[in-house]
Design an enzyme around this catalytic site. Structure first.
Site, short mmCIF file in Angstrom:
data_model
loop_
_atom_site.label_atom_id
_atom_site.label_comp_id
_atom_site.label_asym_id
_atom_site.label_seq_id
_atom_site.Cartn_x
_atom_site.Cartn_y
_atom_site.Cartn_z
N ALA A 134 -6.42 10.14 7.71
CA ALA A 134 -5.09 10.13 7.34
C ALA A 134 -3.94 10.31 8.49
O ALA A 134 -3.08 9.64 8.29
CB ALA A 134 -4.72 11.41 6.23
N PHE B 87 -1.36 6.96 2.65
CA PHE B 87 -0.61 7.75 3.87
C PHE B 87 0.04 6.70 4.47
O PHE B 87 1.09 7.14 5.09
CB PHE B 87 -1.76 8.41 4.62
CG PHE B 87 -2.55 9.24 3.72
CD1 PHE B 87 -1.88 10.67 3.58
CD2 PHE B 87 -3.87 9.31 3.25
CE1 PHE B 87 -2.51 11.54 2.91
CE2 PHE B 87 -4.51 10.33 2.54
CZ PHE B 87 -3.58 11.36 2.38
N GLY B 88 -0.40 5.72 5.03
CA GLY B 88 0.37 4.68 5.90
C GLY B 88 1.85 3.99 5.48
O GLY B 88 2.73 4.25 6.02
N VAL C 1 -1.62 -7.67 -4.32
CA VAL C 1 -1.18 -8.80 -3.28
C VAL C 1 -2.36 -9.50 -2.79
O VAL C 1 -3.28 -8.78 -2.44
CB VAL C 1 -0.60 -7.84 -2.09
CG1 VAL C 1 0.00 -9.16 -0.91
CG2 VAL C 1 0.88 -7.25 -2.20
N GLY D 26 0.75 -1.17 0.09
CA GLY D 26 0.05 0.02 -0.01
C GLY D 26 0.86 1.23 -0.25
O GLY D 26 1.66 1.41 0.87
N GLU E 274 -19.49 16.99 2.41
CA GLU E 274 -18.53 17.85 1.43
C GLU E 274 -19.10 17.76 0.20
O GLU E 274 -19.36 18.77 -0.71
CB GLU E 274 -17.13 17.49 1.61
CG GLU E 274 -16.42 18.02 2.70
CD GLU E 274 -15.05 17.10 3.28
OE1 GLU E 274 -14.26 17.94 3.95
OE2 GLU E 274 -14.71 16.38 2.43
C1 LIG Z 1 -13.68 10.51 0.11
C2 LIG Z 1 -12.63 10.34 1.22
C3 LIG Z 1 -12.39 11.62 2.12
C4 LIG Z 1 -11.69 11.56 3.15
N1 LIG Z 1 -11.42 12.79 3.95
C5 LIG Z 1 -10.53 12.78 4.91
C6 LIG Z 1 -10.26 14.05 5.42
O1 LIG Z 1 -10.69 15.17 5.20
N2 LIG Z 1 -9.32 13.86 6.59
C7 LIG Z 1 -8.85 12.79 7.05
O2 LIG Z 1 -7.86 12.82 7.77
N3 LIG Z 1 -8.80 11.43 6.15
C8 LIG Z 1 -9.99 11.45 5.40
N4 LIG Z 1 -10.29 10.45 4.62
C9 LIG Z 1 -9.68 9.10 5.28
C10 LIG Z 1 -8.10 8.95 4.87
O3 LIG Z 1 -7.89 9.22 3.19
C11 LIG Z 1 -7.54 7.61 5.38
O4 LIG Z 1 -7.79 7.44 6.60
C12 LIG Z 1 -6.28 7.21 4.73
O5 LIG Z 1 -6.34 7.32 3.50
C13 LIG Z 1 -5.80 5.70 5.20
O6 LIG Z 1 -4.64 5.88 4.87
P1 LIG Z 1 -4.02 4.30 4.52
O7 LIG Z 1 -2.66 4.13 4.28
O8 LIG Z 1 -4.63 3.22 5.56
O9 LIG Z 1 -4.90 3.71 3.27
P2 LIG Z 1 -4.73 4.34 1.76
O10 LIG Z 1 -4.53 5.76 1.85
O11 LIG Z 1 -6.48 4.13 1.25
O12 LIG Z 1 -3.92 3.58 0.84
C14 LIG Z 1 -4.26 2.18 0.73
C15 LIG Z 1 -3.24 1.83 -0.40
O13 LIG Z 1 -3.17 0.32 -0.74
C16 LIG Z 1 -3.30 -0.19 -1.81
N5 LIG Z 1 -3.86 -1.56 -2.25
C17 LIG Z 1 -5.08 -1.68 -1.25
N6 LIG Z 1 -5.09 -3.23 -1.61
C18 LIG Z 1 -4.18 -3.65 -2.20
C19 LIG Z 1 -3.50 -4.89 -2.77
N7 LIG Z 1 -4.15 -5.96 -2.34
N8 LIG Z 1 -2.20 -5.09 -3.02
C20 LIG Z 1 -1.69 -3.86 -3.37
N9 LIG Z 1 -1.98 -2.33 -3.05
C21 LIG Z 1 -3.25 -2.52 -2.54
C22 LIG Z 1 -4.51 0.86 -2.42
O14 LIG Z 1 -4.12 1.14 -4.17
C23 LIG Z 1 -3.93 2.28 -1.94
O15 LIG Z 1 -2.97 3.00 -2.68
C24 LIG Z 1 -10.93 10.31 3.55
C25 LIG Z 1 -11.18 9.19 2.94
C26 LIG Z 1 -12.04 9.27 1.62
C27 LIG Z 1 -12.23 8.19 1.11
#
Ligand SMILES: Cc1cc2nc3c(=O)[nH]c(=O)nc-3n(C[C@H](O)[C@H](O)[C@H](O)COP(=O)(O)OP(=O)(O)OC[C@H]3O[C@@H](n4cnc5c(N)ncnc54)[C@H](O)[C@@H]3O)c2cc1C
Length: 439
Positions: A322, A20-21, A85, A17, A176
């Site tokens: 995020a 953000f994380g 994955v 992934g 929003e």
């Molecule tokens: C519309 C929307 C608005 C939001 N607004 C806010 C906000 O205003 N403020 C805030 O703090 N948070 C907001 N969030 C939440 C925030 O975006 C998430 O909490 C954050 O993105 C989580 O980060 P993450 O790294 O866990 O996952 P993500 O950022 O979702 O990243 C996951 C990554 O894993 C990849 N992936 C998934 N499955 C697989 C796989 N099997 N194999 C390979 N790659 C894979 C995906 O392609 C993606 O790039 C919002 C979310 C959405 C959807």
């Protein structure tokens, strides 16, 4: 797909992934003599908090997405791999990408979340959710196409259905979206059409709970409610959607005809967590140890939206935002770094700390000069909250190009009430029922 081992002696840290994380964990490993593999099924990192602006034609997709490869161009220990994955094999200490096994010494799962229709997946066809660039451009297409269809529709009832937009779920995304749609219909595009009055468009926000923005303070929630209503959004609280069809939404006895329904009501974690064989919560998130590792596998971490974690200080669940993902990524990156450095000095691994989450507060925007902010006990609304919201979002965009592009687009929209990305892409055939009128 193959991931080459360039140095068979080096420890291999795989991060699934590039959100953000994942990005934050990989950055924390900078300059370590290890191999870091960042694997994502997309080649770009997506700034999801601004996705709704793509869906409502304020920004272009490239303004909020950045190639993962570019983010790590100067971090030489990172290899970026495009691939999905599909399984984690804990006993074999490897992951499978398109059927091929790739071993790891440490694994960080940061695969995020997806929409949940609470067991009603058939609704997805009529009510798209907002999670990817494709979702955003599809929502934009449906939204803009509705006005085109209404412009050439002669039947008043059908025209009214074209101009009715329903958003299910009044969390930040739902609010929003609803605010931006009402603003466009009522303030931005009325002069662009000849047959229809776009100010008559209805935007209805349906929420199962007793207030909008339920995760924020009551004061912010009330302010957001008022600001949404001032834009003409109709809010239905304590209302559960029981059916979504092609032509509208049913809430118990009430049926609302609408051509456009959007889903902003629920999320579930990436299904990848299921292959770990450990305990998941009701949303499919992996229940992790206080150090974000999984039971009995201290070298496997789950972070961000995919993890069900608690803050060691407050005992509260880490929210799916995020900041939670970025702080989790940095935290596990530090653990891996310390353990690697201790190993290099032939020392035993240092004791791991428990993860504590630093809550920087919540922000949500409703429209031009309309927003709410809830941070460090301070609650703001209107223009001050909107300025903070805009500054914070520009600050956290991943690269300089995006910061500049977004800032310019917003200044343009602010000054001229125009949305530059009003493009209908993909299939867009509509039935023309009356000859065009030119004045
Ligand atoms: C519309 C929307 C608005 C939001 N607004 C806010 C906000 O205003 N403020 C805030 O703090 N948070 C907001 N969030 C939440 C925030 O975006 C998430 O909490 C954050 O993105 C989580 O980060 P993450 O790294 O866990 O996952 P993500 O950022 O979702 O990243 C996951 C990554 O894993 C990849 N992936 C998934 N499955 C697989 C796989 N099997 N194999 C390979 N790659 C894979 C995906 O392609 C993606 O790039 C919002 C979310 C959405 C959807």
């Amino acid at each position: 797909m193959g991931i080459n081992v360039t140095n068979k002696e080096a420890e291999r840290i795989l991060i699934v992934g590039g959100g953000f994380g994942g990005v934050s964990a990989a950055k924390e490993l900078k300059d370590l003599p290890v191999e870091v593999g960042v694997i994502d099924r997309r080649n770009y990192h997506l700034f999801q908090p601004l996705l709704y602006q793509v869906a409502t034609a304020a920004l272009n997709p490239s303004d909020i997405a950045s190639p993962i490869r570019r983010i790590f161009r100067h971090q030489k220990n990172v290899g970026v791999f495009l691939g999905e994955v599909d399984q984690v094999d804990l006993s074999g200490q490897c992951i499978r990408i398109d059927g091929e096994s790739v071993p790891f010494d440490y694994l960080v799962l940061a695969a995020g979340a997806t929409h949940s229709y609470f067991g009603n997946d058939q609704w997805a066809k009529y009510a798209p959710g907002l999670k990817t660039i494709d979702d955003a451009t599809e929502i934009r297409r449906r939204f803009l196409l509705a006005f085109e269809a209404a412009e050439v529709e002669t039947d008043p009832e059908a025209r009214s259905a074209c101009l009715t937009f329903i958003v299910v779920g009044a969390g930040p995304t739902g609010c929003e979206l609803a605010g931006a749609m009402a603003e466009i219909a009522h303030n931005i595009i009325p002069a662009d059409f000849r047959h229809i009055d776009t100010t008559t468009a209805r935007v209805i926000l349906i929420e199962g709970g007793p207030r909008v923005l339920g995760a924020m303070s009551e004061k912010c929630s009330k302010a957001a409610h008022e600001q949404l209503e001032s834009l003409g959004v109709e809010i239905m609280l304590n209302t559960s959607v029981t059916e979504i069809q092609e032509d509208g939404v049913r809430c118990g006895e009430t049926f609302v005809a609408a051509q456009n329904v959007l889903w902003a009501a629920g999320v579930k974690a990436s299904p990848l967590g299921e292959s770990l064989g450990v305990e998941l919560d009701r949303s499919g998130r992996v229940i992790v140890n206080p150090d974000l590792s999984i039971p009995e596998h201290p070298n496997v971490f789950v972070i961000g939206d995919q993890a069900a974690a608690k803050c060691a200080k407050t005992g509260k669940p880490i929210p799916g935002v995020a900041q939670g993902a970025m702080q989790g990524g940095a935290f596990v990156g530090k653990i891996i770094r310390k353990e690697f450095e201790a190993k290099q000095r032939s020392e035993s691994s240092p004791k791991r700390n428990a993860f504590t989450y630093f809550d920087k507060g919540n922000l949500a925007t409703i429209g031009r000069n309309k927003a709410v902010a809830d941070a460090f006990g301070v609650k703001l609304k209107g223009l001050p909250a909107w300025i903070i919201w805009a500054a914070v979002h520009i600050l956290f965009l991943v690269n300089f190009r995006s910061k500049v592009a977004v800032a310019i687009s917003w200044c343009w929209t602010y000054l001229f009430s125009d949305r530059g990305a009003r493009l209908i892409t993909g299939k867009s055939k509509i039935a023309i029922k009356r000859p065009p009128k030119f004045e």
